[in-house]
Design a protein around this motif. Structure first.
Motif, short mmCIF file in Angstrom:
data_model
loop_
_atom_site.label_atom_id
_atom_site.label_comp_id
_atom_site.label_asym_id
_atom_site.label_seq_id
_atom_site.Cartn_x
_atom_site.Cartn_y
_atom_site.Cartn_z
N SER A 92 1.03 -0.92 0.25
CA SER A 92 0.06 0.02 0.16
C SER A 92 0.71 1.00 0.01
CB SER A 92 -0.97 -0.30 0.94
OG SER A 92 -0.62 -0.10 2.20
N ARG A 93 0.66 2.47 -0.14
CA ARG A 93 0.82 3.22 -0.32
C ARG A 93 0.92 4.16 1.18
NH1 ARG A 93 3.51 6.95 -3.45
NH2 ARG A 93 1.80 8.65 -3.79
N LEU A 94 -0.07 3.55 1.94
CA LEU A 94 0.48 4.36 3.03
C LEU A 94 2.11 4.22 4.24
CD1 LEU A 94 -1.11 5.51 5.25
CD2 LEU A 94 -1.71 3.09 6.58
N TYR A 95 2.53 2.70 3.52
CA TYR A 95 3.24 2.22 4.45
C TYR A 95 4.74 3.04 3.08
CZ TYR A 95 0.86 1.11 8.38
OH TYR A 95 -0.44 1.19 9.38
N SER A 96 4.35 3.36 2.15
CA SER A 96 5.66 3.67 1.44
C SER A 96 6.50 4.92 1.72
CB SER A 96 4.94 4.19 -0.16
OG SER A 96 5.72 4.64 -0.91
N PRO A 97 8.05 4.60 1.78
CA PRO A 97 8.50 5.84 2.09
C PRO A 97 8.35 7.23 1.18
CG PRO A 97 10.45 3.98 1.64
CD PRO A 97 8.40 4.03 1.22
N ASP A 98 7.49 6.91 0.58
CA ASP A 98 7.78 8.47 -0.73
C ASP A 98 6.55 8.85 -0.48
OD1 ASP A 98 6.79 6.53 -1.69
OD2 ASP A 98 7.18 6.48 -3.87
N HIS A 99 5.24 8.33 0.43
CA HIS A 99 4.49 8.62 0.57
C HIS A 99 3.89 9.55 1.62
CE1 HIS A 99 -0.02 9.00 -0.03
NE2 HIS A 99 -0.18 8.52 1.45
N ASP A 100 4.19 11.37 1.93
CA ASP A 100 3.86 11.55 3.47
C ASP A 100 2.32 12.03 3.85
OD1 ASP A 100 4.18 14.64 1.97
OD2 ASP A 100 5.28 13.32 0.74
N HIS A 101 2.72 11.68 4.55
CA HIS A 101 1.12 12.60 5.32
C HIS A 101 1.35 13.27 6.59
CE1 HIS A 101 0.98 9.13 7.54
NE2 HIS A 101 1.11 8.50 6.80
N LEU A 102 0.35 13.49 7.45
CA LEU A 102 0.26 14.86 8.53
C LEU A 102 0.56 13.45 9.68
CD1 LEU A 102 -1.65 16.67 9.69
CD2 LEU A 102 -3.32 14.96 10.94
N PHE A 103 0.70 12.26 9.46
CA PHE A 103 1.51 11.80 11.22
C PHE A 103 2.98 11.60 10.21
CE2 PHE A 103 -3.23 10.97 11.84
CZ PHE A 103 -2.87 11.51 13.03
#
Ligand SMILES: C[S@@+](CC[C@H](N)C(=O)[O-])C[C@H]1O[C@@H](n2cnc3c(N)ncnc32)[C@H](O)[C@@H]1O
Length: 269
Positions: free
Chosen positions: A254-265
């Motif tokens: 999933s993108r959620l835990y991908s190093p190149d996918h930043d998000h709020l947390f």
């Protein structure tokens, strides 16, 4: 002559508490340790347990106290169930109406709650783990795999009670989503034929019978063997199908835990 309080049996001592709710409780798929804490609490405190004995695992009903009045509903009509609910609630007793799985799915709580609303009797609804969740968990599977399938459909084959035209199986199958079919074992030949018009023949199908019960059957077969497997094991009742490309265990991250996918947390580092 005045009656001393301690001479009155505990139940008769109560004043009818008209405002206490009847609890509609989802019993989960069968295993008692899959009950929610709230569901277990309501069952343990029940003084009257009106339970769907055709589907709820008896191990769950057994959690109620020995002196709880247990009423089975498999032979009753709605017209017979409703007066039982009302009568015991009005007597001030803790009434629990116990349904299998989750209350939001094919539980028929709606018609009961409408009838109780007409009598101004309050209700609470306690959700449960549904059969599709228990089946996916039993197989160690997620039903939404990135890039493969992102939608879960919960439905049933038409059968005797039918489904609206816009929800006919061929419409749902055309999505090729993770499709969970309840109440459909009696129509499995027809179901398989319709599904084969949309899903590849080797699509994995989880067939679950009494998932999480002591005699559980839970296996994955290819779609073109779904009916044969059902027939071989003589499955008619308490059977669920999950038709899903996700069950092939294709490794996709999933993108959620991908190093190149930043998000709020996890902001950009
Ligand atoms: C009347 S529906 C109720 C569904 C329930 N409310 C739920 O959320 O699981 C009954 C159908 O649910 C499915 N079902 C319920 N419990 C099951 C279990 N433990 N294993 C397999 N299927 C189950 C079967 O398709 C069964 O015919």
């Amino acid at each position: 002559m005045a009656i001393r309080k301690e001479e009155i049996p505990a139940r008769r001592c109560r004043l009818p508490a008209l405002n206490h709710p009847i609890s509609f409780v989802g019993a989960g798929p069968g295993a008692p340790d899959l009950l929610t804490l709230r569901a277990a609490d309501r069952i343990r405190r029940a003084e009257v347990l009106i339970w769907t004995d055709s589907l709820v695992c008896p191990d769950i009903a057994a959690l109620a106290n020995d002196d709880c009045l247990r009423i089975r509903t498999s032979r009753l009509t709605l017209e017979e169930v409703i007066p039982q609910l009302i009568q015991h609630q009005k007597a001030g007793l803790q009434v629990v109406r116990l349904h299998d799985g989750d209350t939001a799915l094919y539980s028929a709580i709606n018609e009961q709650i409408c009838a109780l609303n007409d009598e101004n009797i309050p209700v609470e609804v306690v959700p449960g783990v549904s059969a599709y969740q228990a089946a996916a968990a039993g197989l160690g599977s997620e039903l939404t795999i990135p890039g493969l399938v992102q939608t879960i459909v919960l439905s049933r084959a038409g059968g005797r009670t039918g489904v609206p035209e816009c929800e006919q199986l061929h419409h749902l199958a055309s999505l090729r989503a993770s499709l969970c079919l309840y109440l459909s074992a009696r129509h499995v030949e027809e179901v398989q034929a319709t599904l084969l018009e949309h899903y590849p023949a080797e699509t994995p199908v989880a067939v679950g019978h009494r998932v999480s019960w002591p005699d559980q059957l839970l296996e994955i077969v290819p779609l073109n063997k779904m009916a044969e497997f059902t027939d071989q094991h003589e499955l008619i009742r308490t059977t669920l199908y999950v038709i899903s490309p996700a069950l092939s265990k294709a490794s996709k991250r999933s993108r959620l835990y991908s190093p190149d996918h930043d998000h709020l947390f996890r902001p950009k580092r």
